[in-house]
Design a protein around this motif. Structure first.
Motif, PDB file in Angstrom:
ATOM      1  N   MET A  70      -2.765   4.921   2.175  1.00  0.00           N
ATOM      2  CA  MET A  70      -1.997   4.486   3.373  1.00  0.00           C
ATOM      3  C   MET A  70      -2.642   4.470   4.577  1.00  0.00           C
ATOM      4  O   MET A  70      -2.546   3.682   5.533  1.00  0.00           O
ATOM      5  N   ILE A  71      -3.663   5.323   4.827  1.00  0.00           N
ATOM      6  CA  ILE A  71      -4.547   5.465   5.992  1.00  0.00           C
ATOM      7  C   ILE A  71      -5.356   4.221   6.286  1.00  0.00           C
ATOM      8  O   ILE A  71      -5.404   3.526   7.308  1.00  0.00           O
ATOM      9  N   GLU A  72      -5.885   3.800   5.121  1.00  0.00           N
ATOM     10  CA  GLU A  72      -6.769   2.592   5.203  1.00  0.00           C
ATOM     11  C   GLU A  72      -5.908   1.500   5.413  1.00  0.00           C
ATOM     12  O   GLU A  72      -6.450   0.588   6.146  1.00  0.00           O
ATOM     13  N   ASP A  73      -4.610   1.646   4.964  1.00  0.00           N
ATOM     14  CA  ASP A  73      -3.863   0.152   5.457  1.00  0.00           C
ATOM     15  C   ASP A  73      -3.725   0.167   6.856  1.00  0.00           C
ATOM     16  O   ASP A  73      -3.611  -0.890   7.520  1.00  0.00           O
ATOM     17  N   ILE A  74      -3.129   1.399   7.593  1.00  0.00           N
ATOM     18  CA  ILE A  74      -2.871   1.782   8.877  1.00  0.00           C
ATOM     19  C   ILE A  74      -4.183   1.352   9.559  1.00  0.00           C
ATOM     20  O   ILE A  74      -3.992   0.393  10.732  1.00  0.00           O
ATOM     21  N   LEU A  75      -5.563   1.630   9.243  1.00  0.00           N
ATOM     22  CA  LEU A  75      -6.550   1.488  10.053  1.00  0.00           C
ATOM     23  C   LEU A  75      -6.940  -0.028  10.177  1.00  0.00           C
ATOM     24  O   LEU A  75      -7.412  -0.596  11.054  1.00  0.00           O
ATOM     25  N   LYS A  76      -6.689  -1.097   8.899  1.00  0.00           N
ATOM     26  CA  LYS A  76      -7.032  -2.094   9.010  1.00  0.00           C
ATOM     27  C   LYS A  76      -5.923  -3.136   9.438  1.00  0.00           C
ATOM     28  O   LYS A  76      -6.016  -4.395   9.657  1.00  0.00           O
ATOM     29  N   SER A  77      -4.800  -2.502   9.850  1.00  0.00           N
ATOM     30  CA  SER A  77      -3.656  -3.433  10.324  1.00  0.00           C
ATOM     31  C   SER A  77      -4.003  -3.700  11.883  1.00  0.00           C
ATOM     32  O   SER A  77      -4.467  -3.137  12.566  1.00  0.00           O
ATOM     33  N   THR A  78      -3.702  -5.099  11.864  1.00  0.00           N
ATOM     34  CA  THR A  78      -3.639  -5.528  13.413  1.00  0.00           C
ATOM     35  C   THR A  78      -2.475  -5.686  14.140  1.00  0.00           C
ATOM     36  O   THR A  78      -2.443  -6.080  15.494  1.00  0.00           O
ATOM     37  N   HIS A  79      -1.370  -5.193  13.496  1.00  0.00           N
ATOM     38  CA  HIS A  79      -0.156  -5.083  14.119  1.00  0.00           C
ATOM     39  C   HIS A  79       0.788  -4.095  13.539  1.00  0.00           C
ATOM     40  O   HIS A  79       0.251  -3.609  12.435  1.00  0.00           O
ATOM     41  N   ASN A  80       1.682  -3.473  14.107  1.00  0.00           N
ATOM     42  CA  ASN A  80       2.538  -2.636  13.683  1.00  0.00           C
ATOM     43  C   ASN A  80       2.178  -1.042  13.256  1.00  0.00           C
ATOM     44  O   ASN A  80       2.655  -0.622  12.386  1.00  0.00           O
ATOM     45  N   MET A  81       0.933  -0.878  13.787  1.00  0.00           N
ATOM     46  CA  MET A  81       0.380   0.363  13.421  1.00  0.00           C
ATOM     47  C   MET A  81       1.244   1.521  13.835  1.00  0.00           C
ATOM     48  O   MET A  81       1.385   2.369  12.695  1.00  0.00           O
ATOM     49  N   LEU A  82       2.150   1.638  14.716  1.00  0.00           N
ATOM     50  CA  LEU A  82       2.952   2.865  14.922  1.00  0.00           C
ATOM     51  C   LEU A  82       4.048   2.828  13.917  1.00  0.00           C
ATOM     52  O   LEU A  82       4.268   3.943  13.520  1.00  0.00           O
ATOM     53  N   MET A  83       4.440   1.806  13.563  1.00  0.00           N
ATOM     54  CA  MET A  83       5.725   1.946  12.673  1.00  0.00           C
ATOM     55  C   MET A  83       5.220   2.384  11.203  1.00  0.00           C
ATOM     56  O   MET A  83       5.803   2.885  10.411  1.00  0.00           O
ATOM     57  N   ARG A  84       3.894   1.983  11.135  1.00  0.00           N
ATOM     58  CA  ARG A  84       3.094   2.435   9.582  1.00  0.00           C
ATOM     59  C   ARG A  84       2.848   3.844   9.698  1.00  0.00           C
ATOM     60  O   ARG A  84       3.160   4.547   8.733  1.00  0.00           O
ATOM     61  N   VAL A  85       2.330   4.360  10.798  1.00  0.00           N
ATOM     62  CA  VAL A  85       2.231   5.823  10.895  1.00  0.00           C
ATOM     63  C   VAL A  85       3.821   6.643  10.811  1.00  0.00           C
ATOM     64  O   VAL A  85       3.632   7.553  10.107  1.00  0.00           O
ATOM     65  N   LYS A  86       4.603   5.972  11.332  1.00  0.00           N
ATOM     66  CA  LYS A  86       6.046   6.650  11.161  1.00  0.00           C
ATOM     67  C   LYS A  86       6.489   6.650   9.747  1.00  0.00           C
ATOM     68  O   LYS A  86       6.974   7.612   9.454  1.00  0.00           O
ATOM     69  N   ALA A  87       6.106   5.583   9.042  1.00  0.00           N
ATOM     70  CA  ALA A  87       6.308   5.276   7.788  1.00  0.00           C
ATOM     71  C   ALA A  87       5.594   6.455   6.690  1.00  0.00           C
ATOM     72  O   ALA A  87       6.433   7.016   5.904  1.00  0.00           O
ATOM     73  N   MET A  88       4.462   6.550   7.157  1.00  0.00           N
ATOM     74  CA  MET A  88       3.716   7.575   6.516  1.00  0.00           C
ATOM     75  C   MET A  88       4.146   8.952   6.704  1.00  0.00           C
ATOM     76  O   MET A  88       4.183   9.940   5.849  1.00  0.00           O
ATOM     77  N   GLY A  89       4.448   9.379   7.845  1.00  0.00           N
ATOM     78  CA  GLY A  89       4.830  10.612   8.212  1.00  0.00           C
ATOM     79  C   GLY A  89       6.398  10.913   7.553  1.00  0.00           C
ATOM     80  O   GLY A  89       6.568  11.792   7.113  1.00  0.00           O
ATOM     81  N   SER A 136       0.834  -1.281  -0.152  1.00  0.00           N
ATOM     82  CA  SER A 136      -0.052   0.024   0.002  1.00  0.00           C
ATOM     83  C   SER A 136       0.891   1.344   0.054  1.00  0.00           C
ATOM     84  O   SER A 136       0.712   2.236  -0.583  1.00  0.00           O
ATOM     85  N   PHE A 137       1.851   1.367   0.699  1.00  0.00           N
ATOM     86  CA  PHE A 137       2.824   2.243   0.991  1.00  0.00           C
ATOM     87  C   PHE A 137       3.783   2.677  -0.618  1.00  0.00           C
ATOM     88  O   PHE A 137       3.951   3.726  -0.783  1.00  0.00           O
ATOM     89  N   ALA A 138       3.955   1.246  -1.071  1.00  0.00           N
ATOM     90  CA  ALA A 138       4.674   1.437  -2.296  1.00  0.00           C
ATOM     91  C   ALA A 138       3.761   2.131  -3.410  1.00  0.00           C
ATOM     92  O   ALA A 138       4.371   2.796  -4.279  1.00  0.00           O
TER      93      ALA A 138
END
Length: 296
Positions: free
Chosen positions: A125-144, A68-70
């Motif tokens: 990216m936000i949709e991916d983060i919201l549906k993640s069941t793990h690693n949410m903080l690292m995904r937010v950091k990556a989006m930032g 999703s980030f790619a």
């Protein structure tokens, strides 16, 4: 041959994901979706999302962790190309061998299609983060990190300096800063964001950051060389635009041979930066060589 096969594997995965993520909606604003897809699905090397998947492979994670980030990074890159081609910017007629977006859909819709791709990238990216069941903080950091890389402290800031530098002989420090932001930031974004999501430690992220900065510089130097040596049949766009826009480039600053020597040096530095990963980093090293030798 192994490099080509692996690159194609990544490319197929990315293109399939992009096909699914951006569908033309049969709504009153349908033409905007069509304009978005026109540029997003126009082909290209997809070097940025390929870097995302290659780093994911380096850490032996599933592509679903970063795809999703790619895709989002490729949408941001595509929006920047649409806007970069506009008459108020580089005023280009061709991109990837096709008419530029504004030549097909008009300037107004091209601007909106670019804006829509940028916004949609963050939706994805936000949709991916919201549906993640793990690693949410690292995904937010990556989006930032991606947001910063594509914003005024990154790509947009570099574009501002580029515009303000037209018709001037800018200092070499300014040239370096401009390309570190304009080109380098959005090559660094997929490498670092993918490493963050995949759980890389600080030392690994530092090594990958150096690698990404060097290949970002190499990418821009090669672009400047191709603007002198390339043509429409190989580049997919007209060459000589930098000269016609009276821009300071690596070739005008150092000469063609000088630019080629700098390209060789920074490519070697990129390869050396990831020696710490051993043979697992061979594909990334090959990407550095691919960037230096590409013909478009």
């Amino acid at each position: 041959m192994e490099f080509n096969k692996r690159y194609e594997l990544y490319l197929d995965y990315i293109n399939e994901a992009l096909e699914k993520v951006l569908v033309v909606m049969n709504t009153p604003e349908k033409t905007c979706y069509e304009a978005m897809r026109y540029s997003l699905m126009a082909g290209g090397k997809r070097i940025r999302p390929v870097l995302s998947l290659a780093v994911c492979d380096l850490f032996k994670k599933d592509f679903s962790e970063v795809i999703s980030f790619a895709c989002a990074i490729e949408m941001i890159h595509t929006y920047s190309l649409i806007h970069d081609d506009l008459p108020s910017m580089d005023n280009d007629d061709y991109r990837r061998g096709m008419l530029t977006n504004h030549k097909v859909y008009g300037e107004g819709l091209a601007i909106l299609a670019g804006d829509a791709l940028l916004n949609y990238a963050f939706e994805v990216m936000i949709e991916d983060i919201l549906k993640s069941t793990h690693n949410m903080l690292m995904r937010v950091k990556a989006m930032g990190f991606i947001a910063k890389s594509s914003g005024v402290k990154g790509m947009i800031g570099g574009q501002v300096v580029d515009l303000q530098s037209e018709g001037k002989k800018v200092p070499l420090e300014t040239l370096s800063y401009m390309h570190k932001c304009k080109t380098g930031a959005m090559i660094k974004a997929p490498v670092v964001s993918s490493a963050i999501i995949c759980g890389a430690d600080d030392s690994q992220i530092s090594s990958l950051s150096t690698f990404a900065e060097k290949i970002g510089m190499a990418f821009q130097i090669k672009d400047d060389i191709l603007d002198v040596e390339g043509d429409l049949s190989t580049l997919g766009k007209n060459s000589g635009s930098d000269v016609s826009n009276d821009k300071t480039t690596y070739t005008t600053a150092y000469g063609l041979d000088g630019a080629k020597k700098i390209l060789e040096d920074v490519t070697n530095e990129a390869v050396g930066a990831i020696d710490c990963f051993g043979t697992e980093a061979e594909f990334l090293k090959d990407i550095a060589l691919y960037i230096a030798k590409r013909i478009n």
